[in-house]
Design a protein around this motif. Structure first.
Motif, mmCIF file in Angstrom:
data_model
loop_
_atom_site.group_PDB
_atom_site.id
_atom_site.type_symbol
_atom_site.label_atom_id
_atom_site.label_comp_id
_atom_site.label_asym_id
_atom_site.label_seq_id
_atom_site.Cartn_x
_atom_site.Cartn_y
_atom_site.Cartn_z
ATOM 1 N N VAL A 133 8.871 -36.185 1.945
ATOM 2 C CA VAL A 133 9.316 -34.909 1.561
ATOM 3 C C VAL A 133 11.063 -34.663 1.094
ATOM 4 N N GLU A 134 11.079 -35.093 -0.209
ATOM 5 C CA GLU A 134 12.010 -35.139 -1.255
ATOM 6 C C GLU A 134 13.361 -33.656 -1.321
ATOM 7 N N CYS A 135 14.479 -33.994 -1.130
ATOM 8 C CA CYS A 135 14.684 -32.784 -0.875
ATOM 9 C C CYS A 135 15.670 -33.178 -2.916
ATOM 10 N N LEU A 160 18.440 -26.082 -5.062
ATOM 11 C CA LEU A 160 17.305 -27.417 -4.586
ATOM 12 C C LEU A 160 15.563 -27.154 -4.058
ATOM 13 N N GLU A 161 15.248 -27.910 -4.608
ATOM 14 C CA GLU A 161 14.174 -28.099 -4.466
ATOM 15 C C GLU A 161 13.341 -29.280 -3.314
ATOM 16 N N LEU A 162 12.589 -28.260 -2.357
ATOM 17 C CA LEU A 162 11.641 -29.585 -1.953
ATOM 18 C C LEU A 162 10.057 -30.250 -2.205
ATOM 19 N N VAL A 163 10.143 -31.161 -2.597
ATOM 20 C CA VAL A 163 9.400 -31.850 -3.296
ATOM 21 C C VAL A 163 8.069 -33.157 -2.188
ATOM 22 N N PHE A 164 6.667 -32.446 -2.163
ATOM 23 C CA PHE A 164 6.324 -33.210 -1.402
ATOM 24 C C PHE A 164 4.961 -33.696 -2.615
ATOM 25 N N GLN A 165 5.207 -35.280 -2.446
ATOM 26 C CA GLN A 165 3.852 -36.024 -3.764
ATOM 27 C C GLN A 165 4.040 -35.460 -4.650
ATOM 28 N N GLY A 166 4.780 -35.456 -5.121
ATOM 29 C CA GLY A 166 4.722 -34.548 -6.830
ATOM 30 C C GLY A 166 5.203 -33.557 -7.255
ATOM 31 N N ASN A 167 4.411 -32.793 -5.536
ATOM 32 C CA ASN A 167 4.242 -30.960 -5.881
ATOM 33 C C ASN A 167 5.776 -30.300 -5.282
#
Length: 233
Positions: free
Chosen positions: A208-210, A217-224
Motif C-alpha cells: 500500500v503506497e502512501c 494523503l492517498e492510500l494506493v493499492f495496485q494503482g487504485n
C-alpha cells in the motif's frame, strides 16, 4: 472510482503491527493441554486471534466456573505481556508515514497495556499513536464495536471517518459495526474478512503506497486509490 475521504486511522496490534500468531497460539495450546483439551487451527482462528481472554475462556472453557476460570485468566494475564513478537515492516512504515503527516492514529487491541507499551517502545512508535485502547479499557471485546468506538471518541473523530486496519474476522466485524471503513490484512483471499465487512483486502501493507496530495494523503493499492485521509486542521 472516487476515494473515501477519512480523517484518522485505527490499527489492530497482533497480526497487523506485530506478528504474534505462533506465540499466542502456543500459549493457548499449552493452557488447553493443562485442561485436557487439544485446540485446532480453526479454534485458534475463531476463538483466540483478535479476541479478549475473557471471550476465549468463555468459548473454549465454558465448563470452568468461579475460581477455576479466574485462575486460567490470571495465567494468561501473567504470560501475555512477555509474548515474543516481531514487527511487521509494512505496517510500521505506514504508521510512521501517517503520523509524520499529522494523521491521528490509534492502536486498538485485545492485548494488555503493559504489552502495548513494550511493543511500541521496541518498534520506536510510542510517539506515533495518540491513543491506545487495550483490554483493560473495555468490557465487551471484539467483535463488539466498543473498542473502536472508544478509539474514535478518544481521537475526537467520528468512527465513520476512520479507517480500521485489521487481520482477524472478529476485528473486522468490530470495526464495521462501529461504522468505520475496514481494510483487511491477510495472506489468503480475504473472503472471510469481506464477509465480516472489510471494504478492502491486501496481503501486505508494504504493497500500500502512501502518496501525498494537497490537503492530505492517498492510500494506493495496485494503482487504485483506496482512501484519502485529510490532514487535521
Amino acid at each position: 472510482m472516487p476515494s473515501e475521504i477519512l480523517a484518522a486511522v485505527m490499527f489492530d496490534m497482533d497480526g497487523v503491527l506485530i506478528d504474534t500468531h505462533q506465540a499466542v497460539a502456543a500459549l493457548w495450546e499449552e493452557i488447553a493441554r493443562g485442561h485436557g483439551k487439544t485446540l485446532t487451527e480453526e479454534d485458534i482462528r475463531r476463538y483466540v486471534l483478535g479476541r479478549s481472554p475473557e471471550h476465549t475462556v468463555s468459548a473454549l472453557f465454558a465448563e470452568l466456573e468461579g475460581g477455576s476460570r479466574e485462575h486460567l485468566l490470571n495465567q494468561v494475564r501473567q504470560a501475555e505481556p512477555r509474548l515474543d513478537f516481531r514487527g511487521m515492516a509494512g505496517t510500521q512504515r505506514l504508521a510512521e508515514r501517517l503520523a509524520a503527516a499529522g494523521v491521528p492514529l490509534a492502536l486498538v487491541t485485545s492485548g494488555s497495556k503493559t504489552r502495548v507499551q513494550r511493543v511500541l517502545a521496541a518498534l520506536g512508535l510510542a510517539s506515533s499513536f495518540r491513543v491506545c485502547v487495550t483490554w483493560e479499557d473495555i468490557q465487551n471485546g471484539k467483535p463488539a464495536p466498543d473498542c473502536y468506538l472508544l478509539g474514535a471518541k478518544r481521537l475526537g473523530v467520528p468512527a465513520n471517518r476512520c479507517l480500521v486496519v485489521e487481520d482477524a474476522p472478529s476485528g473486522i466485524a468490530a470495526g464495521a459495526a462501529a461504522g468505520a471503513v475496514c481494510l483487511g490484512l491477510t495472506p489468503g483471499d480475504g473472503a472471510d474478512l469481506r464477509e465480516r465487512g472489510a471494504r478492502y483486502v491486501v496481503q501486505d501493507l508494504a504493497d500500500v503506497e502512501c502518496r501525498a496530495k494537497p490537503g492530505g494523503l492517498e492510500l494506493v493499492f495496485q494503482g487504485n486509490v483506496l482512501v484519502t485521509i485529510g490532514k487535521e486542521e
